[in-house]
Design an enzyme around this catalytic site. Sequence first.
Site, PDB file in Angstrom:
ATOM      1  N   GLU A   1       0.876  -1.066   0.003  1.00  0.00           N
ATOM      2  CA  GLU A   1      -0.087   0.020   0.116  1.00  0.00           C
ATOM      3  C   GLU A   1       0.973   1.193   0.043  1.00  0.00           C
ATOM      4  O   GLU A   1       1.768   1.226   0.857  1.00  0.00           O
ATOM      5  CB  GLU A   1      -0.790   0.211   1.288  1.00  0.00           C
ATOM      6  CG  GLU A   1      -1.655   1.098   1.361  1.00  0.00           C
ATOM      7  CD  GLU A   1      -2.466   1.179   2.621  1.00  0.00           C
ATOM      8  OE1 GLU A   1      -3.295   2.167   2.868  1.00  0.00           O
ATOM      9  OE2 GLU A   1      -1.924   0.542   3.514  1.00  0.00           O
TER      10      GLU A   1
ATOM     11  N   LYS B   1      -9.065   1.759  -2.909  1.00  0.00           N
ATOM     12  CA  LYS B   1      -9.477   1.193  -1.692  1.00  0.00           C
ATOM     13  C   LYS B   1     -10.809   1.503  -1.187  1.00  0.00           C
ATOM     14  O   LYS B   1     -11.303   2.854  -1.482  1.00  0.00           O
ATOM     15  CB  LYS B   1      -8.565   1.771  -0.332  1.00  0.00           C
ATOM     16  CG  LYS B   1      -8.806   1.354   0.915  1.00  0.00           C
ATOM     17  CD  LYS B   1      -7.760   1.919   1.838  1.00  0.00           C
ATOM     18  CE  LYS B   1      -7.881   1.446   3.236  1.00  0.00           C
ATOM     19  NZ  LYS B   1      -6.823   1.721   4.264  1.00  0.00           N
TER      20      LYS B   1
ATOM     21  N   CYS C   1      -5.309  -2.966   2.843  1.00  0.00           N
ATOM     22  CA  CYS C   1      -5.160  -2.704   4.067  1.00  0.00           C
ATOM     23  C   CYS C   1      -6.483  -3.136   4.913  1.00  0.00           C
ATOM     24  O   CYS C   1      -6.895  -4.158   5.183  1.00  0.00           O
ATOM     25  CB  CYS C   1      -4.625  -1.141   4.621  1.00  0.00           C
ATOM     26  SG  CYS C   1      -3.851  -1.113   6.033  1.00  0.00           S
TER      27      CYS C   1
END
Length: 516
Positions: A286, A345, A396
């Site tokens: 990330e 994301k 994440c």
Amino acid sequence: MLQSKQHFGIRENLGSLALSLLGGLLMGITTAPINAWPLAWIALIPLWVSVRRSDSWKRTLSYALVWGIGFHGVALFWITGIHPMTWLGVPWLASLAIALSVWIFITLWGSTLVTLWAILFAHFTHEKSSAYTVLLGTTLWCLLEGIWSYSDLWWSSLSYTQSPFNVAILHLGQLSGPNTITAALVAVNGLVAEFIFSIIYHKNQKKSTLILALILLFSTHATGYFLSQKSLAIQPGETFKVGIIQGNIPNDIKLYSQGWQNALAGYTQGYQKLAAQGVDIVLTPETALPFLWTNQNRGYPPLIKAIQDWRTPVWVGAFGKNGDRLTNSLFTLDGTGEIISQYDKIKLVPLGEYIPFESLLGKLINRLSPLEATLVRGSRDQVVQTPVGQAIVGICYDSAFSQVFRQQAAQGGEFIITASNDAHYTAAMQWQHHAQDVLRAIESDRITIRATNTGYSAIVENDGKTRWVSNRNTYQIHTDIIERRNTTTLYIQWGDWIAPLLCFLTLGFTPIALFL
């Protein structure tokens, strides 16, 4: 006489509070760093018995609150690792206050689930049979966890207490997702609790509930083991060779010139070494390169030149653009360095990546905090095509939300890639994050490739076993062979059907329970 009864009542109430807190603490240590996962099969019993014997909603609430604080407070203590934030310009004491405030808030948020469960459970199970009580208690917990999992604050499901070590029970996730594991845990705890409750308060040993608990414990594990063997028996599809780079860029320099230079050098050199080993594609963590990345601003000559020289595709973690806002994205670059697909994301971290109720709170938070919480979330219907097949992607915090991965698997994803940066947290959080990805791998029957900034990067088999895991706080590269899969588990096909089924059964038995 009245005074002695009052003293006895107070002592009994304090004893129930202490036992409830102990149960919550035991559930808390089932997660990393202690990983005492077997305790999850008994840790709910003190709360269950205390609520069953409670004679007021205030006592019920207090029992549930201390249990929830014990569980979520211990399991989520890693959040305090955001302190110190002096590298972001936050004074040390203010940083400590922020970290403690966040920890207290998310602990209470999780405890709210427990208190709602307890109040509803106590209200609807008063003087009901043990069978109905266990059914209703399990149904309520699964419903509340399902609701909580669609919020923006979600991590500590009961199901993740079993990951990554109790691989057999984790395979129940292939049936109906994490709620299947939660249902098994709550039901077993409830049956044993009903046995204990009958001995203490009814002076009647209902051995049938204890026998049923043992049968359920054995049968759920046996079912999970059968599902794991079934997954292994299915022949995988085509394979590809992946390379992983764990850049190990500390967060206190990550967003500054030294961090940029280290990142460019480390990821370029890692890419070149992996490409020389003949990998088909390379994965970075990330925001490995914390810049705005577009086809028009490919201004990072060392990496772009390396890509054009070696012609090996790469997944690059960086920032994208959506209107006037940034996205936390994973880009697929082809052998020329051109972007051919992008995943944004979906589950952003409140305050860290976006401002909740921004129209009301945005100006106030921007005054109080130096953090730039201006990201925009990606859409739920993203499909990520890559040179090595269609990928299921999570960045994440996405890892905690099973529905994010299920939808991509249902759309044809053949393997999972997750990119994370947990550098500001302890090993406990990083191992819990790994545990979340193990759950996602099993639920979808897909191999998972994990790239993190500082650990733990890993390869997780579709049966939940960790094939390889990195060391922490080290620069590492790794290659592995990944098998593409297109199997369809019941969870991929039907989603969380266990909660509606439990609701149907509970409603069906309610009229009977009223007359028993």
